[in-house]
Design an enzyme around this catalytic site. Structure first.
Site, PDB file in Angstrom:
ATOM      1  N   HIS A  70       0.814  -1.221   0.000  1.00 35.18           N
ATOM      2  CA  HIS A  70       0.000   0.000   0.000  1.00 35.18           C
ATOM      3  C   HIS A  70       0.844   1.266   0.000  1.00 35.18           C
ATOM      4  CE1 HIS A  70       0.195   1.134   4.378  1.00 35.18           C
ATOM      5  NE2 HIS A  70       0.395  -0.157   4.564  1.00 35.18           N
ATOM      6  N   GLU A  84      -5.335   1.223   2.547  1.00 40.86           N
ATOM      7  CA  GLU A  84      -4.993   0.200   3.539  1.00 40.86           C
ATOM      8  C   GLU A  84      -5.114   0.705   4.962  1.00 40.86           C
ATOM      9  OE1 GLU A  84      -2.675  -2.330   6.268  1.00 40.86           O
ATOM     10  OE2 GLU A  84      -2.435  -0.186   5.869  1.00 40.86           O
TER      11      GLU A  84
HETATM   12 ZN   LIG Z   1       1.131  -0.944   6.345  1.00 37.73          ZN
END
Ligand SMILES: [Zn+2]
Length: 359
Positions: free
Chosen positions: A75, A235
């Site tokens: 991410h 995320e």
């Molecule tokens: Zn992370």
């Protein structure tokens, strides 16, 4: 006999990481970092790149076979904040994006992305106002011991903008509005192989993936299976990879930070496989296979459990994704704070990713 892994361009890995760290991308406003990754991967014509409706970057990498497609995710969104309130004195109150303690960003520089100042008719191309995150009653000469004793919370923290304003009206005139994104300065420094910066979680993981792609292309080798690379943009709020991984994918390897600290097995010089985090155990067979690969290739590695941690892999599992799931990544000291890792850990992670892709 284990085939040697392609050699990694370490200078590229560090330069790209530094560049990505300096590209602001709080969750919900990560498009510049997604574009930066996309730009880097555009150099490899066999990769098919697309941005999902949610804004993640998905890269389809042809393999020697396509029967059992795999995916890796990392991410690029980071902790950050949003303007919650414009105070009567023109300063800002914030609402946090992602989980962190206010004291970890106290005194740090920040950038406010104004949404109301239109340049060239583009709403997204707003002004960047600089400022810093401080305790509301910050002056030691005025508040004395109270500076040390005040709780660091949403009420007591504010942004002091580096621009002339003493009222809410003036701040609004500058284009600032409730809901504007705020990025916290990464403050990147590289010394003696150590990379010290905020947001190494998970830009370090992203850089390892991109370095692996580059190394394998330069060595003229292809993944054994068709592989999807998913660069996540949500995320830190828990649902990044809930979308964007196609249903035909059989295995998902999350490349995200290992939690380094007291009582932990991880460190800044190894790559770590996560056996279990707050969301529960990862997939045993896939994890064991990854450990055997690390041993076979002499990759410095550890196994660990992360106490306050959940990943985009768990998000995918929770959203109904039916895959074998594992998590590995570089060791990050003082995570969700002023973080640090070492290049040894980045190289180990990159080698581990390649060992997986090639077997
Ligand atoms: Zn992370």
């Amino acid at each position: 006999m284990t085939q040697p892994l392609p050699s990694i361009d370490q200078a590229f890995l560090l330069n790209f990481l530094e560049d990505l760290l300096n590209t602001p991308s709080p969750t919900g406003y990560a498009q510049a970092a997604i574009a930066r990754i996309d730009q880097e991967l555009a150099a490899f014509p066999d990769l098919e790149r697309r941005t999902t409706r949610k804004g993640a970057l998905v890269v389809d990498w042809p393999g020697q076979q396509a029967r059992q497609p795999r995916a890796l995710t990392a991410h690029t969104d980071t902790l950050g904040a949003m303007v919650k309130e414009i105070k009567e004195n023109g300063r800002l109150k914030l609402s946090q994006i992602g989980g962190y303690a206010w004291n970890t960003v106290e005194g740090e520089g920040c950038t406010v992305f104004t949404s109301r100042e239109r340049e060239g008719g583009l709403l997204a191309a707003g002004r960047r106002l600089r400022g810093s995150i401080l305790l509301e009653k910050a002056s030691g000469h005025i508040y004395g011991r109270r500076v040390a004793e005040t709780a660091r919370d949403d009420e007591n923290m504010e942004v002091r903008l580096d621009i002339s304003t003493v009222s809410d009206d003036e701040t609004r005139q500058l284009g600032v509005e409730v809901g504007d994104f705020v990025a916290i300065d990464p403050r990147v420094e590289i010394n003696e192989g150590f990379v010290r910066s905020r947001h190494l979680d998970d830009k370090a993981g992203v850089a390892c993936l991109v370095a692996a792609v580059k190394a394998m292309h330069e060595a003229g080798v292809q993944p054994v299976q068709r592989t999807l690379l998913h660069f996540s943009n949500y995320e830190e709020v828990g649902h990044g990879a809930a979308a964007g991984i196609p249903p035909e994918v059989c295995e998902l390897v999350v490349v995200d930070m290992a939690a380094v600290g007291e009582g932990q097995n991880s460190d800044e010089f190894h790559a770590t496989l996560c056996a279990k985090d707050t969301s529960g155990p990862y997939h045993y067979d896939l994890s064991q296979r990854l450990l055997r690969l690390a041993e076979a290739h002499g990759i410095p590695h550890r196994v660990d459990i992360y106490p306050y941690y959940s990943s985009d892999g768990s998000a995918f599992w929770r959203s109904g994704g039916d895959v074998a799931l594992a998590l590995l990544g570089p060791g990050i000291d003082a995570s969700h704070n002023y973080e640090r890792t070492h290049v040894e850990s980045l190289l180990a992670t990159t080698r581990w990713v390649m060992a997986y892709l090639l077997e």
